[in-house]
Design a protein around this motif. Structure first.
Motif, PDB file in Angstrom:
ATOM      1  N   GLY A 149     -14.172  -1.854   4.394  1.00 42.13           N
ATOM      2  CA  GLY A 149     -13.760  -0.910   3.359  1.00 42.13           C
ATOM      3  C   GLY A 149     -13.784   0.528   3.821  1.00 42.13           C
ATOM      4  N   HIS A 150     -14.441   0.774   4.963  1.00 42.08           N
ATOM      5  CA  HIS A 150     -14.536   2.145   5.474  1.00 42.08           C
ATOM      6  C   HIS A 150     -13.564   2.417   6.607  1.00 42.08           C
ATOM      7  CE1 HIS A 150     -17.885   2.907   2.857  1.00 42.08           C
ATOM      8  NE2 HIS A 150     -18.521   1.846   3.324  1.00 42.08           N
ATOM      9  N   LEU A 151     -12.605   1.513   6.817  1.00 40.01           N
ATOM     10  CA  LEU A 151     -11.528   1.817   7.757  1.00 40.01           C
ATOM     11  C   LEU A 151     -10.775   3.049   7.276  1.00 40.01           C
ATOM     12  CD1 LEU A 151     -10.031  -1.755   8.348  1.00 40.01           C
ATOM     13  CD2 LEU A 151     -11.256  -0.363  10.028  1.00 40.01           C
ATOM     14  N   GLU A 152     -10.284   3.837   8.229  1.00 42.43           N
ATOM     15  CA  GLU A 152      -9.477   5.000   7.851  1.00 42.43           C
ATOM     16  C   GLU A 152      -8.060   4.553   7.559  1.00 42.43           C
ATOM     17  OE1 GLU A 152      -7.668   8.957   9.939  1.00 42.43           O
ATOM     18  OE2 GLU A 152      -9.783   8.522  10.318  1.00 42.43           O
ATOM     19  N   LEU A 153      -7.547   4.993   6.440  1.00 37.32           N
ATOM     20  CA  LEU A 153      -6.195   4.649   6.035  1.00 37.32           C
ATOM     21  C   LEU A 153      -5.485   5.914   5.567  1.00 37.32           C
ATOM     22  CD1 LEU A 153      -4.249   2.242   5.609  1.00 37.32           C
ATOM     23  CD2 LEU A 153      -5.102   2.102   3.258  1.00 37.32           C
ATOM     24  N   HIS A 154      -4.497   6.323   6.327  1.00 31.17           N
ATOM     25  CA  HIS A 154      -3.735   7.540   6.020  1.00 31.17           C
ATOM     26  C   HIS A 154      -4.655   8.743   5.805  1.00 31.17           C
ATOM     27  CE1 HIS A 154      -0.318   4.950   5.864  1.00 31.17           C
ATOM     28  NE2 HIS A 154      -0.660   4.366   4.728  1.00 31.17           N
ATOM     29  N   GLY A 155      -5.659   8.843   6.676  1.00 30.45           N
ATOM     30  CA  GLY A 155      -6.544  10.001   6.640  1.00 30.45           C
ATOM     31  C   GLY A 155      -7.664   9.920   5.629  1.00 30.45           C
ATOM     32  N   HIS A 156      -7.801   8.785   4.968  1.00 30.07           N
ATOM     33  CA  HIS A 156      -8.846   8.627   3.952  1.00 30.07           C
ATOM     34  C   HIS A 156      -9.693   7.402   4.267  1.00 30.07           C
ATOM     35  CE1 HIS A 156      -6.978  11.571   1.182  1.00 30.07           C
ATOM     36  NE2 HIS A 156      -5.824  11.040   1.572  1.00 30.07           N
ATOM     37  N   ASP A 157     -10.956   7.429   3.816  1.00 29.25           N
ATOM     38  CA  ASP A 157     -11.770   6.232   3.793  1.00 29.25           C
ATOM     39  C   ASP A 157     -11.072   5.260   2.847  1.00 29.25           C
ATOM     40  OD1 ASP A 157     -13.973   4.713   4.472  1.00 29.25           O
ATOM     41  OD2 ASP A 157     -15.267   5.573   2.941  1.00 29.25           O
ATOM     42  N   ALA A 158     -10.741   4.052   3.331  1.00 33.60           N
ATOM     43  CA  ALA A 158      -9.882   3.150   2.564  1.00 33.60           C
ATOM     44  C   ALA A 158     -10.390   2.906   1.151  1.00 33.60           C
ATOM     45  CB  ALA A 158      -9.727   1.829   3.311  1.00 33.60           C
ATOM     46  N   GLU A 159     -11.708   2.759   0.992  1.00 31.68           N
ATOM     47  CA  GLU A 159     -12.207   2.414  -0.342  1.00 31.68           C
ATOM     48  C   GLU A 159     -12.033   3.547  -1.344  1.00 31.68           C
ATOM     49  OE1 GLU A 159     -17.005   3.209  -0.282  1.00 31.68           O
ATOM     50  OE2 GLU A 159     -16.296   1.177   0.038  1.00 31.68           O
ATOM     51  N   THR A 160     -11.885   4.778  -0.867  1.00 31.71           N
ATOM     52  CA  THR A 160     -11.647   5.895  -1.789  1.00 31.71           C
ATOM     53  C   THR A 160     -10.238   5.872  -2.360  1.00 31.71           C
ATOM     54  OG1 THR A 160     -10.890   7.475  -0.099  1.00 31.71           O
ATOM     55  CG2 THR A 160     -13.269   7.324  -0.483  1.00 31.71           C
ATOM     56  N   ARG A 161      -9.362   5.068  -1.756  1.00 31.26           N
ATOM     57  CA  ARG A 161      -7.979   4.978  -2.212  1.00 31.26           C
ATOM     58  C   ARG A 161      -7.649   3.651  -2.891  1.00 31.26           C
ATOM     59  NH1 ARG A 161      -4.934   9.147  -2.625  1.00 31.26           N
ATOM     60  NH2 ARG A 161      -3.082   8.053  -1.861  1.00 31.26           N
ATOM     61  N   ALA A 162      -8.317   2.580  -2.440  1.00 28.69           N
ATOM     62  CA  ALA A 162      -7.876   1.258  -2.872  1.00 28.69           C
ATOM     63  C   ALA A 162      -8.938   0.434  -3.586  1.00 28.69           C
ATOM     64  CB  ALA A 162      -7.348   0.471  -1.666  1.00 28.69           C
ATOM     65  N   SER A 163     -10.120   0.990  -3.835  1.00 29.01           N
ATOM     66  CA  SER A 163     -11.139   0.236  -4.579  1.00 29.01           C
ATOM     67  C   SER A 163     -10.747   0.138  -6.050  1.00 29.01           C
ATOM     68  CB  SER A 163     -12.499   0.920  -4.467  1.00 29.01           C
ATOM     69  OG  SER A 163     -12.478   2.172  -5.139  1.00 29.01           O
ATOM     70  N   SER A 164     -11.432  -0.734  -6.777  1.00 27.43           N
ATOM     71  CA  SER A 164     -11.211  -0.829  -8.216  1.00 27.43           C
ATOM     72  C   SER A 164     -11.602   0.474  -8.908  1.00 27.43           C
ATOM     73  CB  SER A 164     -12.023  -1.996  -8.777  1.00 27.43           C
ATOM     74  OG  SER A 164     -11.823  -2.131 -10.160  1.00 27.43           O
ATOM     75  N   LYS A 165     -12.661   1.102  -8.407  1.00 24.45           N
ATOM     76  CA  LYS A 165     -13.088   2.383  -8.983  1.00 24.45           C
ATOM     77  C   LYS A 165     -12.005   3.449  -8.795  1.00 24.45           C
ATOM     78  CE  LYS A 165     -16.955   5.690  -8.936  1.00 24.45           C
ATOM     79  NZ  LYS A 165     -16.175   6.920  -8.773  1.00 24.45           N
ATOM     80  N   ALA A 166     -11.330   3.429  -7.636  1.00 19.57           N
ATOM     81  CA  ALA A 166     -10.251   4.388  -7.402  1.00 19.57           C
ATOM     82  C   ALA A 166      -9.114   4.184  -8.403  1.00 19.57           C
ATOM     83  CB  ALA A 166      -9.735   4.256  -5.972  1.00 19.57           C
ATOM     84  N   ARG A 167      -8.844   2.923  -8.732  1.00 20.55           N
ATOM     85  CA  ARG A 167      -7.808   2.641  -9.737  1.00 20.55           C
ATOM     86  C   ARG A 167      -8.204   3.207 -11.095  1.00 20.55           C
ATOM     87  NH1 ARG A 167      -6.803  -0.568 -13.874  1.00 20.55           N
ATOM     88  NH2 ARG A 167      -8.840  -1.576 -13.707  1.00 20.55           N
ATOM     89  N   GLU A 168      -9.474   2.975 -11.469  1.00 21.95           N
ATOM     90  CA  GLU A 168      -9.944   3.440 -12.766  1.00 21.95           C
ATOM     91  C   GLU A 168     -10.012   4.963 -12.819  1.00 21.95           C
ATOM     92  OE1 GLU A 168     -13.641   1.433 -13.076  1.00 21.95           O
ATOM     93  OE2 GLU A 168     -12.737  -0.542 -13.399  1.00 21.95           O
ATOM     94  N   ASP A 169     -10.580   5.573 -11.758  1.00 20.61           N
ATOM     95  CA  ASP A 169     -10.718   7.034 -11.747  1.00 20.61           C
ATOM     96  C   ASP A 169      -9.360   7.728 -11.756  1.00 20.61           C
ATOM     97  OD1 ASP A 169     -13.436   6.702 -11.683  1.00 20.61           O
ATOM     98  OD2 ASP A 169     -13.675   7.246  -9.567  1.00 20.61           O
ATOM     99  N   GLY A 170      -8.393   7.132 -11.049  1.00 21.37           N
ATOM    100  CA  GLY A 170      -7.058   7.726 -10.990  1.00 21.37           C
ATOM    101  C   GLY A 170      -6.151   7.306 -12.123  1.00 21.37           C
ATOM    102  N   GLU A 171      -6.676   6.454 -13.023  1.00 20.85           N
ATOM    103  CA  GLU A 171      -5.899   5.928 -14.145  1.00 20.85           C
ATOM    104  C   GLU A 171      -4.571   5.360 -13.660  1.00 20.85           C
ATOM    105  OE1 GLU A 171      -5.660   9.050 -17.042  1.00 20.85           O
ATOM    106  OE2 GLU A 171      -7.781   8.885 -17.581  1.00 20.85           O
ATOM    107  N   LEU A 172      -4.637   4.585 -12.564  1.00 21.49           N
ATOM    108  CA  LEU A 172      -3.442   4.019 -11.962  1.00 21.49           C
ATOM    109  C   LEU A 172      -3.022   2.743 -12.696  1.00 21.49           C
ATOM    110  CD1 LEU A 172      -4.469   4.261  -8.182  1.00 21.49           C
ATOM    111  CD2 LEU A 172      -3.229   5.955  -9.552  1.00 21.49           C
ATOM    112  N   SER A 173      -1.728   2.524 -12.760  1.00 17.66           N
ATOM    113  CA  SER A 173      -1.244   1.245 -13.265  1.00 17.66           C
ATOM    114  C   SER A 173      -1.599   0.160 -12.262  1.00 17.66           C
ATOM    115  CB  SER A 173       0.268   1.283 -13.455  1.00 17.66           C
ATOM    116  OG  SER A 173       0.925   1.354 -12.184  1.00 17.66           O
ATOM    117  N   TRP A 174      -1.605  -1.096 -12.726  1.00 16.53           N
ATOM    118  CA  TRP A 174      -1.892  -2.196 -11.807  1.00 16.53           C
ATOM    119  C   TRP A 174      -0.865  -2.237 -10.678  1.00 16.53           C
ATOM    120  CZ3 TRP A 174      -6.340  -4.648 -11.625  1.00 16.53           C
ATOM    121  CH2 TRP A 174      -7.139  -4.698 -12.761  1.00 16.53           C
ATOM    122  N   GLU A 175       0.399  -1.954 -10.993  1.00 15.07           N
ATOM    123  CA  GLU A 175       1.440  -1.983  -9.964  1.00 15.07           C
ATOM    124  C   GLU A 175       1.222  -0.886  -8.923  1.00 15.07           C
ATOM    125  OE1 GLU A 175       6.328  -2.022  -9.514  1.00 15.07           O
ATOM    126  OE2 GLU A 175       5.403  -1.749 -11.489  1.00 15.07           O
TER     127      GLU A 175
END
Length: 246
Positions: A154-180
């Motif tokens: 989960g801590h792999l770098e992805l596009h300059g970010h720690d992957a989990e900061t972009r793709a975790s469930s918490k990131a979805r909730e915090d960013g109010e992202l749609s499931w898609e």
């Protein structure tokens, strides 16, 4: 045979007796909120509440959301208080639980062990990767059923970010992202992991495994098979108990 399992997460501490013959909970799990800050003493108190709820007096297996070496020493603490680093977790929990036999294992590794034994990874050869999407992203890597512990993908770098900061469930909730929208982020992450490890199977665990139909249809272009965890969010509890059995 029953052993108690406890899954310590960034948002909740949940546990129950586990039937190790069936690979399932022997009673409805009990959950308390993870304290904030999630210091060693505060988390240990939460674990004690969960265990005491059942009046349990036997062996206890616990997961921890970070690297655990030697079955005891915490090396990372991305989603709990940094004071956990270098803590002897087994000694702490043994003392707080009144001397009960305690085993401590990385949370995603525990979930993976359970899924490979009883769930979506059962009987699968080759490279299998379980990824838990929750407060962060946990990972468990298996080669022909053998665990490679503490991978922390989960801590792999992805596009300059720690992957989990972009793709975790918490990131979805915090960013109010749609499931898609979130599924597109998950796809990019899975493609990165696939490029590095070429797995035959991805198992998607964590709380989102209960809602796989909401996002998995949008995850496209991955060569590996992708399935939700069959034990869903109970996998960590079951795996912790399995490890406590030895």
């Amino acid at each position: 045979m029953q052993i108690f399992g406890v899954d310590i997460g960034g948002s909740g501490i949940k546990g129950a007796p586990v039937d190790l013959d069936m690979g399932d909970l022997a009673a409805q799990r009990h959950k308390v909120l993870t304290p904030h800050p999630a210091t060693p003493d505060a988390v240990a108190d939460g674990v004690k509440q969960v265990v005491d709820h059942f009046g349990w007096t036997g062996p206890v297996g616990l997961t921890f959301p970070g690297v655990v070496t030697g079955g005891s020493t915490v090396r990372t603490a991305a989603n709990v208080d940094k004071s956990w680093i270098d803590t002897d977790a087994r000694a702490l929990f043994t003392e707080r639980l009144g001397g009960l036999p305690v085993t401590v294992v990385n949370d995603a590794d525990a979930a993976g062990v359970a899924e490979v034994a009883f769930g979506a990874g059962r009987g699968r050869k080759g490279t299998v990767i379980l990824l838990t999407f929750g407060t962060g992203i946990g990972s468990a890597l298996f080669s022909d059923g053998v665990l490679v512990p503490n991978t922390e993908l989960g801590h792999l770098e992805l596009h300059g970010h720690d992957a989990e900061t972009r793709a975790s469930s918490k990131a979805r909730e915090d960013g109010e992202l749609s499931w898609e929208h979130w599924a597109h982020r998950v796809t990019k992450y899975l493609a990165h992991v696939e490029m590095l490890f070429s797995p035959e199977l991805f198992i998607i665990g964590g709380g989102v495994s209960r809602k796989a139909q909401k996002f998995l249809p949008y995850v496209q272009g991955i060569k590996a098979e992708i399935v939700p965890a069959q034990l869903q969010n109970n996998a960590g509890i079951v795996g912790a108990a399995m490890r406590a059995r030895g």
